[in-house]
Design a protein around this motif. Structure first.
Motif, short mmCIF file in Angstrom:
data_model
loop_
_atom_site.label_atom_id
_atom_site.label_comp_id
_atom_site.label_asym_id
_atom_site.label_seq_id
_atom_site.Cartn_x
_atom_site.Cartn_y
_atom_site.Cartn_z
N ARG A 141 110.28 -55.36 92.44
CA ARG A 141 109.82 -56.43 93.34
C ARG A 141 108.31 -56.35 93.41
O ARG A 141 107.74 -55.52 94.12
CB ARG A 141 110.46 -56.26 94.71
CG ARG A 141 110.04 -57.30 95.71
CD ARG A 141 110.66 -57.07 97.08
NE ARG A 141 110.04 -57.92 98.05
CZ ARG A 141 110.29 -59.21 98.19
NH1 ARG A 141 111.21 -59.77 97.43
NH2 ARG A 141 109.67 -59.95 99.08
N SER A 142 107.65 -57.22 92.67
CA SER A 142 106.21 -57.10 92.53
C SER A 142 105.55 -58.47 92.51
O SER A 142 106.07 -59.41 91.91
CB SER A 142 105.89 -56.36 91.22
OG SER A 142 104.51 -56.37 90.93
N ALA A 143 104.41 -58.56 93.18
CA ALA A 143 103.61 -59.80 93.14
C ALA A 143 102.70 -59.81 91.93
O ALA A 143 102.09 -60.83 91.60
CB ALA A 143 102.80 -59.93 94.42
N GLN A 144 102.60 -58.66 91.26
CA GLN A 144 101.73 -58.55 90.09
C GLN A 144 102.38 -59.23 88.88
O GLN A 144 103.52 -58.94 88.54
CB GLN A 144 101.48 -57.08 89.77
CG GLN A 144 100.70 -56.82 88.51
CD GLN A 144 100.56 -55.34 88.19
OE1 GLN A 144 100.58 -54.51 89.09
NE2 GLN A 144 100.46 -55.00 86.91
N ARG A 145 101.65 -60.11 88.24
CA ARG A 145 102.13 -60.76 87.02
C ARG A 145 100.95 -60.99 86.07
O ARG A 145 100.07 -61.78 86.37
CB ARG A 145 102.82 -62.09 87.31
CG ARG A 145 104.22 -61.95 87.87
CD ARG A 145 105.00 -63.24 87.75
NE ARG A 145 106.33 -63.12 88.31
CZ ARG A 145 107.26 -64.05 88.24
NH1 ARG A 145 106.99 -65.19 87.61
NH2 ARG A 145 108.45 -63.88 88.79
N LYS A 146 100.99 -60.28 84.97
CA LYS A 146 99.98 -60.47 83.93
C LYS A 146 100.69 -60.99 82.70
O LYS A 146 101.50 -60.29 82.09
CB LYS A 146 99.26 -59.16 83.62
CG LYS A 146 98.24 -59.27 82.51
CD LYS A 146 97.61 -57.92 82.19
CE LYS A 146 96.62 -58.05 81.03
NZ LYS A 146 96.04 -56.72 80.67
N GLU A 147 100.40 -62.25 82.32
CA GLU A 147 101.11 -62.82 81.19
C GLU A 147 100.63 -62.19 79.89
O GLU A 147 99.44 -61.97 79.68
CB GLU A 147 100.96 -64.34 81.13
CG GLU A 147 101.84 -64.97 80.08
CD GLU A 147 102.16 -66.43 80.33
OE1 GLU A 147 102.98 -66.98 79.55
OE2 GLU A 147 101.62 -67.02 81.30
N LEU A 148 101.62 -61.91 79.02
CA LEU A 148 101.36 -61.24 77.76
C LEU A 148 101.63 -62.18 76.59
O LEU A 148 102.36 -63.17 76.73
CB LEU A 148 102.24 -60.00 77.62
CG LEU A 148 102.22 -59.00 78.79
CD1 LEU A 148 103.23 -57.90 78.56
CD2 LEU A 148 100.82 -58.42 78.98
N PHE A 149 101.08 -61.85 75.45
CA PHE A 149 101.35 -62.58 74.20
C PHE A 149 100.98 -64.06 74.30
O PHE A 149 101.67 -64.93 73.75
CB PHE A 149 102.81 -62.44 73.78
CG PHE A 149 103.34 -61.02 73.80
CD1 PHE A 149 102.82 -60.08 72.92
CD2 PHE A 149 104.33 -60.65 74.68
CE1 PHE A 149 103.30 -58.77 72.93
CE2 PHE A 149 104.81 -59.35 74.70
CZ PHE A 149 104.29 -58.40 73.82
#
Length: 678
Positions: free
Chosen positions: A320-328
């Motif tokens: 459960r995380s607010a962190q989102r770093k889009e990859l690729f």
């Protein structure tokens, strides 16, 4: 020769216990579970282990004054079955003890760190203390390791517990002794038999990860209180001061990689709908491993045109995380098979511990309801090395559902008993209830055991509310105005009418029926030697009169001509459609059972929406109580029934959190049915 080896190993263990072989540890990375001996309730939810198994744990009492009984590994709620040991590893009168086999260590324990192990190979049960055998019985027993440091709400341990390991095999003495002073690694000879591994290094508020957990029941820690309606401090993690335990300090290595699928359906037009998570666990921080390749496969998807784009994110070390770093890159159009690489210099380094990666779908507005949406990860590469992630076989798959807010003749109904107002999970249990309801996008929510959450939910959702009082059992929330009708027993029945935007009117009844308690078969059917005719007799004098009164006194007098009816609730009674001859193996050999309440509903023209849409009672058993306990997966007592001019388009038991691989907030699963109003 083997006896010499064992002796040398145990001498090494003894030296390490005295600190002679200890090495400095980073206290921030090696943590232990702190229990107050009073109110902490730490649950794994694991079910029954038979034949061959091992329990291991380090423990340290907070003083030398032991209570008469303190639990290291216990059964937890609903575990007191007549053929299992639900107190398998405890401290009794100051001595390490296993209850059913009556094994005890010879000496009274002090307040220092000690290692306990209990093994059973199907013939013998052996108790170990600090790597040495201290007692043995020529008998075998089944165990239920559903809680750590507590049993139900009793016998709470006071002190520290760490490195809890639960195995589906009997470990030999030399293996226990060799591995007790170090973390489990993928090179452990019994690694594939590891069922539960808790090092508590990631314990935060309400949960801690089972490093080998898979599927919808991963047995992650659920952190709560014995006195669930009070505010005592939760169990928490502290630096581990065990001089004997040597934390891993080599270059980073892979522990495991696991893919967890979402069981949630996706509305037409959904954006960033969670499809699966990849959980990679690594040990050590030197020379970090890097994710250098990811293969995706969409063979299980009915039609790729239902998915507009996919996205892959790194979300850190918490499910459960607010962190989102889009990859690729920024989104991809899906293909049947895809291999993705980071750009040169942008390889993704892994952090010591848990690493989560999330795959999401953007679902087209034109996606076809009923189509399956499915992705898999055949392999990944870490530093160029090919790794095949572990998975679990699940019977539930993600499908496209109608977006009710875009269709005036569609209504989505959620049925959920939230368990004593939703306060059993950490400090944020009620927020987790709200999160789940929002994620379902239900138009109507029918709730039992609301007990004080009513106003917060109604205000947060912006929904209309009908409840007898703001602290009452039953509550109904609706996107549409609720028209109150007369009713008799507010603890058991909460009826109303709604008018949909297209002018169609529907009667709704939210109910709770009395449960059989002589015995309480819905939670105790795993007992041996029960008589199902007694269950039928109990239901006939408790739940059956309740539903008869609701139907004849609340529904029939208030029905308008041609008005469809939806009745949902915690019926506290199982269904004859589930407990068939075919399904006997799922129900400890009991069945068929002609439960009277489900028969009554059927005889009065009501359809069971879940069983209608999932007619195979073996493949889709659909247990709802209790979703969080491994020994109680086959008891379906929560229903959405309907009759009249309605068509059930889909129906699903919702038993996993909207955040994949997170813990569930109630003891009941929810039921979600999408209807078309004809």
């Amino acid at each position: 020769m083997k006896y010499v080896v064992i002796s040398i190993l145990c001498i090494c263990c003894s030296l390490q216990m005295q600190g002679a072989l200890s090495v400095p540890k980073d206290g921030k990375s090696n943590l232990a579970l702190h229990l107050d001996g009073k109110d902490n309730n730490v649950r794994t939810g694991m079910g029954i282990l038979e034949s061959s198994w091992t329990l291991e744990s380090w423990f340290k009492g907070d003083d030398c004054q032991w209570d008469s009984l303190e639990v290291i590994i216990g059964g937890g709620e609903y575990s007191e079955l007549n053929w299992v040991d639900y107190l398998p590893l405890v401290i009794k009168e100051g001595r390490l003890h296993s209850t059913r086999t009556n094994l005890s260590s010879p000496r009274t324990l002090d307040d220092q760190w000690h290692h306990a192990a209990l093994t059973c190979d199907g013939r013998q049960t052996i108790l170990y203390l600090d790597g040495k055998q201290v007692a043995k019985a020529d008998t075998a027993t089944a165990i239920l390791p559903g809680a750590i440091g507590v049993h139900d709400v009793y016998y709470t341990f006071g002190g520290l517990i760490d490195e809890v390991r639960i195995w589906r095999t009997a470990l030999p003495e030399q293996t226990i002794c060799h591995w007790m002073n170090r973390p489990v690694e993928a090179t452990h000879p019994a690694f594939k038999k590891l069922w539960g591994y808790y090092n508590f290094n990631d314990l935060k508020d309400e949960t801690s990860v089972n490093w080998v957990g898979k599927g919808h029941q991963a047995y992650h820690i659920r952190n709560g209180r014995n006195k669930y309606n009070e505010k005592a401090p939760l169990a928490y993690a502290v630096p581990n001061d065990n001089p004997a335990f040597k934390e891993y300090s080599g270059k980073q290595q892979l522990f495991n990689a696991v893919v967890i699928q979402s069981e949630w359906d996706a509305d037409q037009g959904s954006k960033d709908d969670q499809a699966l998570k990849l959980r990679i666990a690594v040990q050590g921080s030197k020379n970090p491993l890097k994710l250098t390749e990811l293969k995706l496969d969409f063979t299980g998807t009915t039609n790729l045109t239902d998915i507009e784009q996919i996205h892959i994110y790194s979300i850190g070390n918490e499910a459960r995380s607010a962190q989102r770093k889009e990859l690729f890159g920024n989104g991809h159009t899906p293909k049947r098979s895809m291999i993705l690489h980071p750009a040169p210099g942008e390889e993704i380094p892994l952090q010591s511990g848990i690493n989560y990666f999330l795959l999401t779908f953007d679902v087209r507005k034109e996606a076809v309801p009923g189509h399956t949406l499915h992705a898999s990860i055949p392999f990944i590469r870490l530093n160029g090395k090919r790794i095949i992630p572990e998975t679990s076989t699940e019977e539930v798959h993600k499908q496209v559902t109608c977006n009710s807010q875009a269709h005036s003749n569609i209504i989505k109904v959620l049925q959920w008993n939230i368990w004593h107002g939703g306060i059993h999970l950490g400090n944020e249990g009620q927020q987790r209830v709200l999160d789940l309801i929002r994620s379902t996008r239900a138009d109507v929510v029918m709730m039992q055991e609301a007990y004080g959450i009513q106003r917060m939910l109604a205000d947060s959702l912006g929904y209309h509310l009908k409840t007898h009082s703001l602290k009452d059992n039953l509550a109904m929330y609706s996107r549409f105005p609720l028209e109150t009708i007369a009713w008799r027993e507010p603890f058991k029945s909460n009826p109303a009418k709604i008018t949909l935007p297209n002018g169609k009117r529907v009667m709704l009844i939210d109910c709770w029926l009395r449960y059989a308690y002589r015995p309480e078969y819905t939670s105790g059917y795993a007992e041996k030697g029960l008589d199902p005719s007694v269950w039928i007799a109990e239901d006939s004098i408790l739940a059956l009169p309740d539903i008869q009164n609701i139907y004849t006194k609340d529904i029939v007098p208030n029905l308008e001509t041609g008005m469809p009816v939806i009745i949902t609730g915690d019926f506290n009674s199982c269904s004859h459609l589930d407990w068939t001859e075919r399904a006997k193996p799922l129900h400890q050999g009991y069945g068929p059972v002609n439960f009277p309440v489900s028969r009554y509903m059927q005889e009065n023209g009501f359809k069971d929406s879940f069983r209608e849409k999932n007619p195979d009672e073996v493949t889709y058993q659909g247990g709802t109580v209790a979703a969080i306990y491994g020994q109680m997966q086959m008891s379906r007592i929560d229903f959405i029934y309907y009759k009249g001019k309605l068509k059930a388009l889909s129906s699903k038991i919702v038993r996993t959190a909207p955040e994949i691989d997170y813990v569930w907030a109630s003891d009941h699963a929810a039921v979600l049915t999408v209807f078309e109003v004809e």
